[in-house]
Design an enzyme around this catalytic site. Structure first.
Site, PDB file in Angstrom:
ATOM      1  N   GLU A 184      18.839  39.045   0.287  1.00 13.24           N
ATOM      2  CA  GLU A 184      19.371  38.757   1.621  1.00 13.24           C
ATOM      3  C   GLU A 184      18.318  38.182   2.575  1.00 13.24           C
ATOM      4  O   GLU A 184      18.635  37.298   3.368  1.00 13.24           O
ATOM      5  CB  GLU A 184      19.972  40.035   2.233  1.00 13.24           C
ATOM      6  N   SER A 203      22.251  31.773   6.014  1.00 15.43           N
ATOM      7  CA  SER A 203      23.594  31.610   6.605  1.00 15.43           C
ATOM      8  C   SER A 203      23.607  31.991   8.083  1.00 15.43           C
ATOM      9  O   SER A 203      24.675  32.003   8.714  1.00 15.43           O
ATOM     10  CB  SER A 203      24.597  32.490   5.850  1.00 15.43           C
TER      11      SER A 203
HETATM   12  N1  HBI Z   1      29.909  44.113  -1.786  1.00 20.36           N
HETATM   13  N2  HBI Z   1      31.229  42.202  -1.635  1.00 20.36           N
HETATM   14  C1  HBI Z   1      30.014  42.775  -1.581  1.00 20.36           C
HETATM   15  N3  HBI Z   1      28.939  42.022  -1.312  1.00 20.36           N
HETATM   16  C2  HBI Z   1      27.698  42.564  -1.244  1.00 20.36           C
HETATM   17  O1  HBI Z   1      26.705  41.854  -0.986  1.00 20.36           O
HETATM   18  C3  HBI Z   1      27.540  43.949  -1.461  1.00 20.36           C
HETATM   19  C4  HBI Z   1      28.681  44.706  -1.728  1.00 20.36           C
HETATM   20  N4  HBI Z   1      28.578  46.033  -1.926  1.00 20.36           N
HETATM   21  C5  HBI Z   1      27.306  46.728  -1.918  1.00 20.36           C
HETATM   22  C6  HBI Z   1      26.169  45.830  -1.578  1.00 20.36           C
HETATM   23  N5  HBI Z   1      26.301  44.530  -1.397  1.00 20.36           N
HETATM   24  C7  HBI Z   1      24.811  46.421  -1.352  1.00 20.36           C
HETATM   25  O2  HBI Z   1      24.865  47.815  -1.306  1.00 20.36           O
HETATM   26  C8  HBI Z   1      23.756  46.059  -2.352  1.00 20.36           C
HETATM   27  O3  HBI Z   1      22.572  46.722  -1.966  1.00 20.36           O
HETATM   28  C9  HBI Z   1      24.116  46.489  -3.703  1.00 20.36           C
HETATM   29 FE    FE Z   2      24.959  38.755   1.147  1.00 24.81          FE
END
Ligand code: HBI
Ligand code: FE
Length: 290
Positions: A184, A203
């Site tokens: 991110e 973004s």
């Molecule tokens: N769900 N759709 C979606 N997109 C993400 O980036 C996302 C998620 N659930 C959990 C998550 N990211 C974070 O907890 C990550 O650290 C795994």
């Molecule tokens: Fe993301």
């Protein structure tokens, strides 16, 4: 929509989890109904895209810039099946349509099979400059172009596999920090200076210039234990960015099992997001050429 009580889903503050989860399949995927994007959505998408393309020029990493302009995004909201044709041939990844944030284990499970969950809805006009949750623009613009890079694509799958083995909430918190400070909000060194690869920065209209040129945040050399012990901010620009040498470093640091890393940092205090340690390797901001 009742708040889905996902354990520890990142980014979820007190507000409800957004999106329509009623028609999803057991793996949380849904069908992209392209007819649901009205003309004002298409127009908003094109304005979001045009603005970000101007901002990321000369600031995003080369692997991102090589791909982002080739996906037809300028014409409107992408179609999952069209992107998947290209993406599948490039790295074997697929994007799958989801209603919004997923529970950790579900999310890890998709990554582990080279499926990237992409939210189907687009932000409202009132969120043009800032949105808390990942919407279709954040996911397609910020995340998808780097899935075309073979090394980064392998890192994302290794991360998902590592996540599936995570047991206990501490591991989930450590993994959330690793994801946050790389996928991110990550920065990478290049011969031309620091560049951005983190989707949350790419973004964002305000954070692109801030992340590499502002004197305010710290820019610290990546170390997996350092990152896993460092807290992050959800709704402000980051106080710290971590810098990798290249995507190979990310893959090498995550390919082995995370368990020894969890053991090494268990019981040790976490660092506030603005911490600088004596042993940290610091990077200077990039001169803003604009
Ligand atoms: N769900 N759709 C979606 N997109 C993400 O980036 C996302 C998620 N659930 C959990 C998550 N990211 C974070 O907890 C990550 O650290 C795994
Ligand atoms: Fe993301």
């Amino acid at each position: 929509m009742p708040a889905a009580d996902f354990p520890g889903t990142y980014g979820a503050s007190a507000h409800n989890v957004r999106g329509d989860y009623r028609d999803m399949r057991p793996d949380y995927t849904v069908v992209q109904d392209y007819g649901t994007y009205a003309e004002d959505d298409q127009d908003r998408w094109r304005r979001l895209y045009a603005r970000q393309m101007r901002l990321v020029a000369e600031r995003a990493c080369p692997e991102f810039l090589k791909v982002v302009g080739t996906l037809g995004y300028e014409s409107g909201v992408p179609r999952f099946d069209e992107v998947n044709g290209r993406l599948g041939r490039a790295t074997g990844w697929q994007v799958v349509a989801v209603p919004g944030l997923l529970p950790e284990q579900t999310f890890f499970g998709h990554l582990a099979e080279r499926r990237f969950p992409v939210t189907v809805w687009l932000r409202d006009e009132s969120e043009f400059d800032y949105i808390v949750e990942p919407d279709i623009f954040h996911d397609f613009f910020g995340h998808v172009p780097l899935l075309f890079d073979p090394v980064f694509a392998d890192y994302m799958q290794a991360y998902g596999r590592g996540g599936l083995k995570a047991d206990g909430l501490h591991a989930l918190e450590y993994l959330a920090r690793l994801y946050w400070y790389t996928v991110e909000f990550g920065l990478v060194r290049t011969g031309a200076g620091l560049r951005i690869y983190g989707a949350g920065i790419l973004s964002s209209p305000g954070e692109v210039a801030y992340a590499i040129s502002s004197p305010a945040p710290h820019r610290i050399g990546f170390g997996i234990e350092r990152v896993m012990r460092t807290r992050y901010k959800i709704d402000t620009f980051q106080q710290t960015y971590f810098v990798i040498e290249d995507f190979g470093q990310l893959f090498r640091e995550t390919a082995p099992d995370f368990t020894p890393v969890y053991a090494a940092i268990a019981g040790q205090e976490s660092f506030p997001a603005d911490t600088v340690l004596p042993q940290d390797k610091l990077f200077a901001p990039v001169e803003d050429s604009r």
